[in-house]
Scaffold this motif. Structure first.
Motif, PDB file in Angstrom:
ATOM      1  N   PHE A 186      42.220  33.073  27.040  1.00 56.37           N
ATOM      2  CA  PHE A 186      42.197  34.094  25.993  1.00 56.37           C
ATOM      3  C   PHE A 186      40.843  34.781  25.882  1.00 56.37           C
ATOM      4  O   PHE A 186      40.700  35.752  25.139  1.00 56.37           O
ATOM      5  CB  PHE A 186      42.608  33.496  24.633  1.00 56.37           C
ATOM      6  CG  PHE A 186      41.846  32.256  24.237  1.00 56.37           C
ATOM      7  CD1 PHE A 186      40.582  32.346  23.682  1.00 56.37           C
ATOM      8  CD2 PHE A 186      42.405  31.007  24.414  1.00 56.37           C
ATOM      9  CE1 PHE A 186      39.886  31.210  23.317  1.00 56.37           C
ATOM     10  CE2 PHE A 186      41.729  29.856  24.044  1.00 56.37           C
ATOM     11  CZ  PHE A 186      40.456  29.958  23.493  1.00 56.37           C
ATOM     12  N   ALA A 187      39.849  34.322  26.635  1.00 60.65           N
ATOM     13  CA  ALA A 187      38.521  34.953  26.630  1.00 60.65           C
ATOM     14  C   ALA A 187      37.786  34.511  27.886  1.00 60.65           C
ATOM     15  O   ALA A 187      37.034  33.535  27.862  1.00 60.65           O
ATOM     16  CB  ALA A 187      37.738  34.568  25.375  1.00 60.65           C
ATOM     17  N   ALA A 188      37.989  35.212  28.991  1.00 62.34           N
ATOM     18  CA  ALA A 188      37.445  34.776  30.276  1.00 62.34           C
ATOM     19  C   ALA A 188      37.016  35.970  31.113  1.00 62.34           C
ATOM     20  O   ALA A 188      37.658  37.024  31.096  1.00 62.34           O
ATOM     21  CB  ALA A 188      38.492  33.973  31.043  1.00 62.34           C
ATOM     22  N   PHE A 189      35.926  35.787  31.856  1.00 61.33           N
ATOM     23  CA  PHE A 189      35.469  36.782  32.832  1.00 61.33           C
ATOM     24  C   PHE A 189      35.701  36.206  34.228  1.00 61.33           C
ATOM     25  O   PHE A 189      35.417  35.026  34.470  1.00 61.33           O
ATOM     26  CB  PHE A 189      33.977  37.074  32.648  1.00 61.33           C
ATOM     27  CG  PHE A 189      33.637  37.819  31.387  1.00 61.33           C
ATOM     28  CD1 PHE A 189      33.524  39.206  31.396  1.00 61.33           C
ATOM     29  CD2 PHE A 189      33.420  37.140  30.201  1.00 61.33           C
ATOM     30  CE1 PHE A 189      33.207  39.898  30.232  1.00 61.33           C
ATOM     31  CE2 PHE A 189      33.101  37.823  29.032  1.00 61.33           C
ATOM     32  CZ  PHE A 189      32.996  39.202  29.049  1.00 61.33           C
ATOM     33  N   TYR A 190      36.196  37.052  35.136  1.00 66.04           N
ATOM     34  CA  TYR A 190      36.460  36.607  36.504  1.00 66.04           C
ATOM     35  C   TYR A 190      35.942  37.637  37.515  1.00 66.04           C
ATOM     36  O   TYR A 190      35.953  38.845  37.257  1.00 66.04           O
ATOM     37  CB  TYR A 190      37.959  36.423  36.755  1.00 66.04           C
ATOM     38  CG  TYR A 190      38.592  35.300  35.986  1.00 66.04           C
ATOM     39  CD1 TYR A 190      38.430  33.975  36.388  1.00 66.04           C
ATOM     40  CD2 TYR A 190      39.367  35.556  34.861  1.00 66.04           C
ATOM     41  CE1 TYR A 190      39.025  32.933  35.686  1.00 66.04           C
ATOM     42  CE2 TYR A 190      39.960  34.516  34.142  1.00 66.04           C
ATOM     43  CZ  TYR A 190      39.780  33.216  34.562  1.00 66.04           C
ATOM     44  OH  TYR A 190      40.359  32.187  33.849  1.00 66.04           O
ATOM     45  N   ARG A 191      35.547  37.119  38.665  1.00 64.77           N
ATOM     46  CA  ARG A 191      35.296  37.981  39.810  1.00 64.77           C
ATOM     47  C   ARG A 191      36.662  38.347  40.389  1.00 64.77           C
ATOM     48  O   ARG A 191      37.450  37.469  40.726  1.00 64.77           O
ATOM     49  CB  ARG A 191      34.446  37.240  40.845  1.00 64.77           C
ATOM     50  CG  ARG A 191      33.943  38.109  41.991  1.00 64.77           C
ATOM     51  CD  ARG A 191      33.164  37.257  42.994  1.00 64.77           C
ATOM     52  NE  ARG A 191      31.990  36.637  42.428  1.00 64.77           N
ATOM     53  CZ  ARG A 191      30.804  37.226  42.275  1.00 64.77           C
ATOM     54  NH1 ARG A 191      30.657  38.473  42.683  1.00 64.77           N
ATOM     55  NH2 ARG A 191      29.786  36.590  41.745  1.00 64.77           N
ATOM     56  N   LYS A 192      36.965  39.618  40.500  1.00 67.53           N
ATOM     57  CA  LYS A 192      38.308  40.037  40.922  1.00 67.53           C
ATOM     58  C   LYS A 192      38.648  39.528  42.320  1.00 67.53           C
ATOM     59  O   LYS A 192      39.786  39.132  42.589  1.00 67.53           O
ATOM     60  CB  LYS A 192      38.402  41.565  40.875  1.00 67.53           C
ATOM     61  CG  LYS A 192      39.760  42.155  41.278  1.00 67.53           C
ATOM     62  CD  LYS A 192      40.880  41.693  40.355  1.00 67.53           C
ATOM     63  CE  LYS A 192      42.127  42.550  40.448  1.00 67.53           C
ATOM     64  NZ  LYS A 192      42.638  42.775  41.786  1.00 67.53           N
ATOM     65  N   SER A 193      37.675  39.534  43.221  1.00 64.65           N
ATOM     66  CA  SER A 193      37.957  39.059  44.579  1.00 64.65           C
ATOM     67  C   SER A 193      38.303  37.577  44.587  1.00 64.65           C
ATOM     68  O   SER A 193      39.077  37.115  45.438  1.00 64.65           O
ATOM     69  CB  SER A 193      36.763  39.330  45.503  1.00 64.65           C
ATOM     70  OG  SER A 193      35.589  38.712  45.007  1.00 64.65           O
ATOM     71  N   ALA A 194      37.757  36.808  43.635  1.00 69.61           N
ATOM     72  CA  ALA A 194      38.106  35.387  43.539  1.00 69.61           C
ATOM     73  C   ALA A 194      39.556  35.229  43.090  1.00 69.61           C
ATOM     74  O   ALA A 194      40.292  34.379  43.610  1.00 69.61           O
ATOM     75  CB  ALA A 194      37.166  34.679  42.570  1.00 69.61           C
ATOM     76  N   LEU A 195      39.981  36.050  42.132  1.00 64.53           N
ATOM     77  CA  LEU A 195      41.379  36.007  41.695  1.00 64.53           C
ATOM     78  C   LEU A 195      42.311  36.402  42.835  1.00 64.53           C
ATOM     79  O   LEU A 195      43.359  35.783  43.045  1.00 64.53           O
ATOM     80  CB  LEU A 195      41.594  36.943  40.508  1.00 64.53           C
ATOM     81  CG  LEU A 195      40.945  36.548  39.183  1.00 64.53           C
ATOM     82  CD1 LEU A 195      41.269  37.591  38.114  1.00 64.53           C
ATOM     83  CD2 LEU A 195      41.395  35.175  38.732  1.00 64.53           C
ATOM     84  N   ASP A 196      41.955  37.446  43.567  1.00 66.01           N
ATOM     85  CA  ASP A 196      42.764  37.871  44.697  1.00 66.01           C
ATOM     86  C   ASP A 196      42.831  36.779  45.763  1.00 66.01           C
ATOM     87  O   ASP A 196      43.864  36.568  46.411  1.00 66.01           O
ATOM     88  CB  ASP A 196      42.197  39.149  45.319  1.00 66.01           C
ATOM     89  CG  ASP A 196      42.410  40.379  44.445  1.00 66.01           C
ATOM     90  OD1 ASP A 196      43.255  40.317  43.532  1.00 66.01           O
ATOM     91  OD2 ASP A 196      41.734  41.393  44.675  1.00 66.01           O
ATOM     92  N   PHE A 197      41.733  36.083  45.944  1.00 66.23           N
ATOM     93  CA  PHE A 197      41.634  35.044  46.967  1.00 66.23           C
ATOM     94  C   PHE A 197      42.630  33.920  46.723  1.00 66.23           C
ATOM     95  O   PHE A 197      43.274  33.424  47.660  1.00 66.23           O
ATOM     96  CB  PHE A 197      40.202  34.503  46.976  1.00 66.23           C
ATOM     97  CG  PHE A 197      39.927  33.452  48.015  1.00 66.23           C
ATOM     98  CD1 PHE A 197      40.152  33.690  49.355  1.00 66.23           C
ATOM     99  CD2 PHE A 197      39.393  32.228  47.641  1.00 66.23           C
ATOM    100  CE1 PHE A 197      39.879  32.728  50.311  1.00 66.23           C
ATOM    101  CE2 PHE A 197      39.118  31.255  48.590  1.00 66.23           C
ATOM    102  CZ  PHE A 197      39.355  31.508  49.925  1.00 66.23           C
ATOM    103  N   VAL A 198      42.794  33.496  45.474  1.00 65.83           N
ATOM    104  CA  VAL A 198      43.660  32.349  45.180  1.00 65.83           C
ATOM    105  C   VAL A 198      45.022  32.735  44.613  1.00 65.83           C
ATOM    106  O   VAL A 198      45.881  31.885  44.416  1.00 65.83           O
ATOM    107  CB  VAL A 198      42.969  31.359  44.219  1.00 65.83           C
ATOM    108  CG1 VAL A 198      41.670  30.852  44.811  1.00 65.83           C
ATOM    109  CG2 VAL A 198      42.731  31.979  42.849  1.00 65.83           C
ATOM    110  N   GLY A 199      45.230  34.021  44.337  1.00 65.45           N
ATOM    111  CA  GLY A 199      46.535  34.451  43.868  1.00 65.45           C
ATOM    112  C   GLY A 199      46.664  34.601  42.371  1.00 65.45           C
ATOM    113  O   GLY A 199      47.752  34.819  41.859  1.00 65.45           O
ATOM    114  N   GLY A 200      45.572  34.469  41.622  1.00 67.59           N
ATOM    115  CA  GLY A 200      45.607  34.709  40.189  1.00 67.59           C
ATOM    116  C   GLY A 200      46.254  33.590  39.394  1.00 67.59           C
ATOM    117  O   GLY A 200      46.371  32.449  39.846  1.00 67.59           O
ATOM    118  N   LEU A 201      46.669  33.919  38.197  1.00 69.20           N
ATOM    119  CA  LEU A 201      47.297  32.957  37.293  1.00 69.20           C
ATOM    120  C   LEU A 201      48.720  32.650  37.754  1.00 69.20           C
ATOM    121  O   LEU A 201      49.467  33.551  38.131  1.00 69.20           O
ATOM    122  CB  LEU A 201      47.318  33.515  35.873  1.00 69.20           C
ATOM    123  CG  LEU A 201      45.950  33.735  35.219  1.00 69.20           C
ATOM    124  CD1 LEU A 201      46.062  34.777  34.109  1.00 69.20           C
ATOM    125  CD2 LEU A 201      45.406  32.434  34.673  1.00 69.20           C
TER     126      LEU A 201
END
Length: 324
Positions: A158-173
């Motif tokens: 509910f309150a998080a910052f992410y590197r977008k490439s890291a999310l793309d790398f693992v497939g997100g939530l």
């Protein structure tokens, strides 16, 4: 292209959404875009369409699916997930983004304070017990202690910052889970991929309990059970299984004689029958461990779940290898 995408997930009333929007618009950094993942129709009475992008979704779409849909629509290199009902403060985003100067950092956890008791911590991040329980680190404390900080596994959904490439790398939530389980599941996956988490206590957000999407007894039990089996460690399995059995027993005893007990039992039983899904996930985690983020940061996309669509504008040099 904006440097930061602020993705606001509507989890409560329109009033709570508008309160969050006001605080974000008043304190937003100069180089950002604001995307709202709606959970109901919104008439936009304040004519914010020029400053805010509203993403509508089918009413039955889960909060995770709505967030992943919004994430796929942005080209920003950093994203901030924020639930409606949160109130941000001046400079909160810039302080958090500065922590991404270390390129091995995949997520940053701001300090979330209790909106009803502003001298108390609501959450400094999420933690995970080997028996399968996700919890909010630092909840109720007057200050963040070194012990609490050491238990932070990742940022709260509910309150998080992410590197977008890291999310793309693992497939997100993962859509296999609810929001109360998906954030710690993502933290565990990012850690397996070699990404670190940073806590930024000067980045402050106020929130209360209603920022976490509500789950029915059966749904929460289903998602809690899936969280455990998805992340059962190879080492110390006996200890984890024993702790998990104790956790489930306590849960059922607390609800003994109530309708919720049968719902919890049904949810956990259903989850236990999905062995094939957990086997595939563990196989993907093993592959991910072998391809963990190297020092030179030249990695390819390795998708753990197919729930998160990689942006069409993702780095062209990164090969995509989706896994089921």
């Amino acid at each position: 292209m904006a440097r930061l995408a602020i993705v606001i997930s509507a989890v409560g009333s329109i009033e709570s959404l508008e309160g969050t929007l006001v605080s974000v618009l008043e304190n937003r950094p100069s180089d950002c875009e604001i995307i709202v993942a709606l959970n109901q129709a919104y008439r936009d009475p304040y004519e914010l369409a020029g400053e805010v992008r509203f993403v509508e979704a089918p009413r039955r779409m889960s909060p995770i699916a709505r967030i992943n849909q919004a994430l796929a629509a942005t080209r920003a290199p950093f994203v901030h997930l924020l639930a409606s009902g949160c109130e941000v403060t001046e400079g909160w985003a810039d302080l958090a983004l500065a922590r991404f100067g270390d390129r091995h950092i995949g997520s940053v956890a701001p300090l979330v304070l209790d909106a009803r008791d502003r001298d108390r911590i609501f959450a400094a991040g999420v933690g995970y017990r080997h028996g399968g329980a996700r919890y909010l680190v630092g909840k109720g404390l007057p200050r963040l202690t070194p012990d609490a900080q050491g238990r932070i596994l990742g940022a709260c959904g509910f309150a998080a910052f992410y590197r977008k490439s890291a999310l793309d790398f693992v497939g997100g939530l993962s859509r296999q889970l609810g929001m109360r389980q998906a954030d710690v599941d993502l933290a565990l996956v990012l850690a397996r991929a070699g990404f670190g988490v940073a806590i930024e206590p000067r980045s402050r957000i106020y929130a209360s309990a209603d920022v976490e999407a509500r789950q029915g007894a059966a749904q929460q039990a289903l998602h809690d059970e899936r969280l455990f089996w998805r992340n059962l460690p190879n080492a110390g399995q006996v200890k984890s299984l024993a702790a998990h059995a104790g956790l489930v027993a306590i849960e059922l005893l607390r609800s003994f004689g109530r309708p919720g007990m049968l719902a919890q039992l049904a949810g956990r039983t259903w989850a236990c029958g999905q062995i094939g899904s957990y086997v595939r996930h563990r196989h993907a985690l093993q592959q991910l461990g072998r391809r963990a983020l190297p020092a030179k940061l030249g990695f390819e996309h390795l998708r753990i779940d197919r729930s998160h669509a990689v942006s069409a504008h993702a780095e062209p040099s990164a090969a995509r290898a989706p896994l089921g």
